[in-house]
Design a protein around this motif. Structure first.
Motif, PDB file in Angstrom:
ATOM      1  N   VAL A 140      17.261 -80.503 -43.747  1.00 27.49           N
ATOM      2  CA  VAL A 140      16.217 -79.494 -43.518  1.00 27.49           C
ATOM      3  C   VAL A 140      15.707 -79.608 -42.093  1.00 27.49           C
ATOM      4  N   SER A 141      15.259 -78.488 -41.555  1.00 29.40           N
ATOM      5  CA  SER A 141      14.582 -78.498 -40.258  1.00 29.40           C
ATOM      6  C   SER A 141      13.113 -78.226 -40.529  1.00 29.40           C
ATOM      7  N   LEU A 142      12.229 -79.055 -39.957  1.00 26.38           N
ATOM      8  CA  LEU A 142      10.812 -78.961 -40.305  1.00 26.38           C
ATOM      9  C   LEU A 142       9.934 -78.709 -39.078  1.00 26.38           C
TER      10      LEU A 142
ATOM     11  N   ILE B 118      28.606 -84.661 -36.472  1.00 23.94           N
ATOM     12  CA  ILE B 118      27.889 -84.715 -37.755  1.00 23.94           C
ATOM     13  C   ILE B 118      26.931 -83.553 -38.027  1.00 23.94           C
ATOM     14  N   HIS B 119      26.740 -82.666 -37.068  1.00 23.45           N
ATOM     15  CA  HIS B 119      25.999 -81.438 -37.399  1.00 23.45           C
ATOM     16  C   HIS B 119      26.431 -80.285 -36.494  1.00 23.45           C
ATOM     17  N   THR B 120      26.969 -79.261 -37.130  1.00 25.60           N
ATOM     18  CA  THR B 120      27.347 -78.044 -36.404  1.00 25.60           C
ATOM     19  C   THR B 120      26.984 -76.859 -37.290  1.00 25.60           C
ATOM     20  N   HIS B 121      27.183 -75.662 -36.741  1.00 29.42           N
ATOM     21  CA  HIS B 121      27.042 -74.438 -37.545  1.00 29.42           C
ATOM     22  C   HIS B 121      28.399 -73.749 -37.625  1.00 29.42           C
ATOM     23  N   LEU B 122      29.450 -74.536 -37.549  1.00 30.83           N
ATOM     24  CA  LEU B 122      30.809 -73.986 -37.638  1.00 30.83           C
ATOM     25  C   LEU B 122      31.244 -73.996 -39.094  1.00 30.83           C
TER      26      LEU B 122
ATOM     27  N   CYS C 158      21.170 -85.130 -29.720  1.00 24.53           N
ATOM     28  CA  CYS C 158      20.312 -84.520 -28.699  1.00 24.53           C
ATOM     29  C   CYS C 158      20.659 -83.031 -28.755  1.00 24.53           C
ATOM     30  N   TRP C 159      19.774 -82.214 -29.211  1.00 21.25           N
ATOM     31  CA  TRP C 159      20.148 -80.811 -29.471  1.00 21.25           C
ATOM     32  C   TRP C 159      19.179 -79.839 -28.829  1.00 21.25           C
ATOM     33  N   TRP C 160      19.689 -78.625 -28.673  1.00 17.50           N
ATOM     34  CA  TRP C 160      18.896 -77.487 -28.200  1.00 17.50           C
ATOM     35  C   TRP C 160      18.192 -77.851 -26.895  1.00 17.50           C
ATOM     36  N   PHE C 161      16.868 -78.007 -26.910  1.00 22.76           N
ATOM     37  CA  PHE C 161      16.168 -78.229 -25.633  1.00 22.76           C
ATOM     38  C   PHE C 161      16.325 -79.660 -25.109  1.00 22.76           C
TER      39      PHE C 161
ATOM     40  N   LEU D 123      24.519 -79.837 -47.244  1.00 22.30           N
ATOM     41  CA  LEU D 123      23.714 -78.864 -47.998  1.00 22.30           C
ATOM     42  C   LEU D 123      22.363 -78.631 -47.326  1.00 22.30           C
ATOM     43  N   ARG D 124      22.179 -77.409 -46.834  1.00 20.94           N
ATOM     44  CA  ARG D 124      20.957 -77.059 -46.112  1.00 20.94           C
ATOM     45  C   ARG D 124      19.939 -76.473 -47.081  1.00 20.94           C
ATOM     46  N   VAL D 125      18.730 -77.009 -47.073  1.00 24.63           N
ATOM     47  CA  VAL D 125      17.781 -76.615 -48.118  1.00 24.63           C
ATOM     48  C   VAL D 125      16.467 -76.030 -47.579  1.00 24.63           C
TER      49      VAL D 125
ATOM     50  N   TYR E   2      25.392 -66.488 -27.491  1.00 24.77           N
ATOM     51  CA  TYR E   2      24.774 -67.716 -28.041  1.00 24.77           C
ATOM     52  C   TYR E   2      23.269 -67.634 -27.788  1.00 24.77           C
ATOM     53  N   HIS E   3      22.473 -67.994 -28.789  1.00 20.26           N
ATOM     54  CA  HIS E   3      21.030 -67.770 -28.617  1.00 20.26           C
ATOM     55  C   HIS E   3      20.421 -68.558 -27.461  1.00 20.26           C
ATOM     56  N   TYR E   4      21.035 -69.667 -27.057  1.00 22.65           N
ATOM     57  CA  TYR E   4      20.520 -70.390 -25.886  1.00 22.65           C
ATOM     58  C   TYR E   4      20.620 -69.473 -24.646  1.00 22.65           C
ATOM     59  N   LEU E   5      21.742 -68.736 -24.552  1.00 21.43           N
ATOM     60  CA  LEU E   5      21.934 -67.852 -23.394  1.00 21.43           C
ATOM     61  C   LEU E   5      21.086 -66.590 -23.490  1.00 21.43           C
TER      62      LEU E   5
ATOM     63  N   LYS F 211       9.284 -75.307 -33.731  1.00 22.93           N
ATOM     64  CA  LYS F 211       8.214 -74.349 -33.979  1.00 22.93           C
ATOM     65  C   LYS F 211       8.866 -72.977 -34.112  1.00 22.93           C
ATOM     66  N   ARG F 212       8.948 -72.494 -35.356  1.00 23.77           N
ATOM     67  CA  ARG F 212       9.679 -71.252 -35.617  1.00 23.77           C
ATOM     68  C   ARG F 212       8.959 -70.020 -35.066  1.00 23.77           C
ATOM     69  N   ALA F 213       9.760 -69.071 -34.587  1.00 21.83           N
ATOM     70  CA  ALA F 213       9.289 -67.737 -34.202  1.00 21.83           C
ATOM     71  C   ALA F 213       8.088 -67.747 -33.250  1.00 21.83           C
TER      72      ALA F 213
ATOM     73  N   LEU G  88      16.632 -84.921 -41.538  1.00 20.70           N
ATOM     74  CA  LEU G  88      15.469 -84.174 -41.084  1.00 20.70           C
ATOM     75  C   LEU G  88      15.645 -83.827 -39.616  1.00 20.70           C
ATOM     76  N   MET G  89      15.510 -82.536 -39.308  1.00 19.62           N
ATOM     77  CA  MET G  89      15.489 -82.108 -37.902  1.00 19.62           C
ATOM     78  C   MET G  89      14.049 -81.703 -37.627  1.00 19.62           C
ATOM     79  N   LEU G  90      13.379 -82.481 -36.808  1.00 20.05           N
ATOM     80  CA  LEU G  90      11.924 -82.327 -36.691  1.00 20.05           C
ATOM     81  C   LEU G  90      11.481 -81.660 -35.393  1.00 20.05           C
TER      82      LEU G  90
ATOM     83  N   SER H  78      27.114 -81.880 -31.904  1.00 24.33           N
ATOM     84  CA  SER H  78      27.218 -80.734 -30.985  1.00 24.33           C
ATOM     85  C   SER H  78      26.258 -79.595 -31.307  1.00 24.33           C
ATOM     86  N   ASP H  79      25.885 -79.427 -32.580  1.00 27.37           N
ATOM     87  CA  ASP H  79      25.115 -78.255 -32.989  1.00 27.37           C
ATOM     88  C   ASP H  79      25.835 -76.953 -32.620  1.00 27.37           C
ATOM     89  N   ALA H  80      27.150 -77.036 -32.423  1.00 25.85           N
ATOM     90  CA  ALA H  80      27.912 -75.843 -32.018  1.00 25.85           C
ATOM     91  C   ALA H  80      27.758 -74.729 -33.043  1.00 25.85           C
ATOM     92  N   ARG H  81      27.545 -73.531 -32.549  1.00 26.99           N
ATOM     93  CA  ARG H  81      27.541 -72.338 -33.408  1.00 26.99           C
ATOM     94  C   ARG H  81      28.805 -71.525 -33.176  1.00 26.99           C
ATOM     95  N   VAL H  82      29.472 -71.816 -32.074  1.00 21.18           N
ATOM     96  CA  VAL H  82      30.695 -71.112 -31.698  1.00 21.18           C
ATOM     97  C   VAL H  82      31.762 -72.183 -31.503  1.00 21.18           C
TER      98      VAL H  82
HETATM   99  O1  RAT Z   1      20.409 -75.842 -31.923  1.00 21.45           O
HETATM  100  C1  RAT Z   1      20.387 -74.776 -32.527  1.00 21.45           C
HETATM  101  O2  RAT Z   1      21.288 -73.934 -32.428  1.00 21.45           O
HETATM  102  C2  RAT Z   1      19.196 -74.427 -33.378  1.00 21.45           C
HETATM  103  O3  RAT Z   1      19.161 -73.053 -33.535  1.00 21.45           O
HETATM  104  C3  RAT Z   1      19.248 -74.895 -34.771  1.00 21.45           C
HETATM  105  O4  RAT Z   1      20.554 -74.697 -35.231  1.00 21.45           O
HETATM  106  C4  RAT Z   1      18.987 -76.248 -35.222  1.00 21.45           C
HETATM  107  O5  RAT Z   1      19.957 -77.093 -34.751  1.00 21.45           O
HETATM  108  C5  RAT Z   1      19.014 -76.224 -36.743  1.00 21.45           C
HETATM  109  O6  RAT Z   1      20.032 -76.600 -37.342  1.00 21.45           O
HETATM  110  O7  RAT Z   1      18.008 -75.788 -37.309  1.00 21.45           O
END
Ligand code: RAT
Ligand code: ZN
Length: 419
Positions: free
Chosen positions: A226-228, A29-33, A328-331, A173-175, A52-55, A266-268, A261-263, A358-362
């Motif tokens: 949205v991610s907040l 239900i949420h990926t970046h593909l 359960c994503w990222w960290f 739709l990401r806002v 991948y930014h995690y690596l 802490k950006r940057a 909502l992805m809560l 998965s939050d997969a980007r690849v």
């Molecule tokens: O898990 C991630 O790859 C993060 O960079 C973000 O994508 C987060 O999941 C988001 O959608 O903001």
């Protein structure tokens, strides 16, 4: 029952659960593909797996190259530096590193020789369309939610031009720019023909809603998202809270769509790391309570990044049925935390949850993200069914199948459809 007999019974239950969990298809239900029609926006292959930014974040623990010298390097060179730091000079024990190996292994590639050029040669021969199908089949993923941003200059023109949709890829739709950077976004909306300005007057809000409607229809969005950051509060007098209350929530009610909502991002925290530079901070779940209680006609999909938020979030879900907890994503997407969160969620809110996305980007990451989660879920469910059996309740195979289906997208679909 004797010790040996109960062990045999448990082993049989574990096999039954594993088989069902392994064979039940997932709605991720949420990926970046992206739908393959977006061409190079759909990332895949060994270079992308390695950068991948995690690596990237993990590699910089070992690398001594200055950040500003790393980014201008070609992707190939970046991938080599990461491969050497994380796989050759150290054992790849982190979850993100192990993931690359699980993926290669399930794609039947041999990484034992540590031969990156050989891996590259294999990927260079793949055809993207076939590779999409292969990865989806290996991961047993049936459908995927993309993350779709009208504010992305590469993505927007593809939607505007139109294309034939691949049914496996669903839009969301990401806002974020609308809610978090209104002044800049307002200028862009003006360029796109919406009559808005910095002040959030009633006509401006109604134009913001027209923008949301146009894009919801254009992409056939399944939900808004949205991610907040940790300092997000609701209600509030700032633009973000005002836009949520006056534009996003009424829009979601009109279209019957959940707001996700992805809560707690802490950006940057370290901007020099770019996409890898975000951190985590405790989210304010009182604000989620205010949203769920104040807007019972709205539906909220919520996931929190901090481990410390998870218990409170489950308790909130017990109080509000317009709240659906997911992922359960990222960290938090590391095995021991995933297991802890999955157990806690089942123990507090039963099967009315989507325990993972998965939050997969690849593309290829689908393979490992779902393999790793299925392993954990099988263990957790086996324990739960074994405990039920000790309480005199024997779950049938059909019941286990039904439950797993719910956890892999059925509960999410039910939540989206509920009025
Ligand atoms: O898990 C991630 O790859 C993060 O960079 C973000 O994508 C987060 O999941 C988001 O959608 O903001
Ligand atoms: Zn994401």
């Amino acid at each position: 029952m004797s010790g040996a007999a109960s062990e045999t019974k448990r082993a049989a239950l574990a096999r039954r659960v594993e088989k069902i969990v392994a064979n039940t298809p997932v709605f991720d239900i949420h990926t970046h593909l992206y739908d393959p029609a977006f061409k190079e926006l759909l990332l895949w292959g060994i270079e992308e797996l390695l950068v991948y930014h995690y690596l990237v974040a993990e590699a910089f623990r070992y690398l001594d190259v200055p950040y500003e010298q790393f980014w201008p390097l070609s992707r190939t060179r970046q991938a080599e530096l990461i491969w050497n730091a994380l796989f050759v000079q150290h054992s790849p024990v982190s979850e993100a590193c192990r993931g690359v190996l699980t993926t290669l292994n399930l794609l039947e590639l041999d990484a034992r020789k540590r031969d990156l050029p050989a891996l590259r040669r294999w990927f260079a021969k793949q055809n993207v369309e076939k590779h999409v199908t292969r990865c989806l089949e290996l991961a047993k993923v049936e459908r995927i939610c993309m993350t779709n941003s009208p504010f992305d200059d590469l993505e927007r023109p593809v939607w505007e031009k139109g294309f034939r949709r691949d049914e496996r890829f669903v839009a969301a739709l990401r806002v974020d720019p609308l809610l978090l950077a209104w002044n800049d976004t307002a200028r862009r909306l003006v360029e796109w023909g919406y009559e808005v300005g910095a002040a959030l007057s009633a006509p401006v809000i109604s134009e913001a809603r027209r923008f949301l409607s146009d894009w919801t229809k254009r992409i056939q969005a399944k939900y808004l998202m949205v991610s907040l950051p940790p300092d997000f509060r609701f209600p509030d007098v700032n633009g973000c809270a005002q836009l949520i209350e006056k534009a996003v929530l009424p829009h979601c009610r009109e279209f019957g769509l959940p707001f996700a909502l992805m809560l707690g991002v802490k950006r940057a925290v370290n901007p020099a790391l770019r996409l890898a530079g975000d951190g985590v901070g405790l989210a304010d779940l009182q604000s989620v309570q205010n949203l769920c209680a104040g807007f019972p006609e709205n539906k909220f999909l919520v996931t929190a990044l901090p481990r410390e938020n998870q218990h409170e979030l489950c308790v909130l879900a017990r109080k509000f049925r317009n709240l659906h907890v997911f992922g359960c994503w990222w960290f938090t997407n590391v095995p021991h935390v995933v297991e802890e969160m999955t157990r806690m969620r089942l123990e507090l809110i039963g099967l009315s949850v989507t325990p993972q996305h998965s939050d997969a980007r690849v593309l290829d990451q689908l393979v490992y993200k779902w393999a790793h989660f299925r392993e954990i879920l099988s263990r957790v469910l086996t324990d739960k069914y074994a405990a039920l059996s000790r309480a005199g309740w024997e779950p049938t195979t059909a019941e286990i199948q039904r439950d797993v289906k719910d956890l892999f997208g059925g509960a999410f679909e039910g939540f989206c459809q509920a009025r």
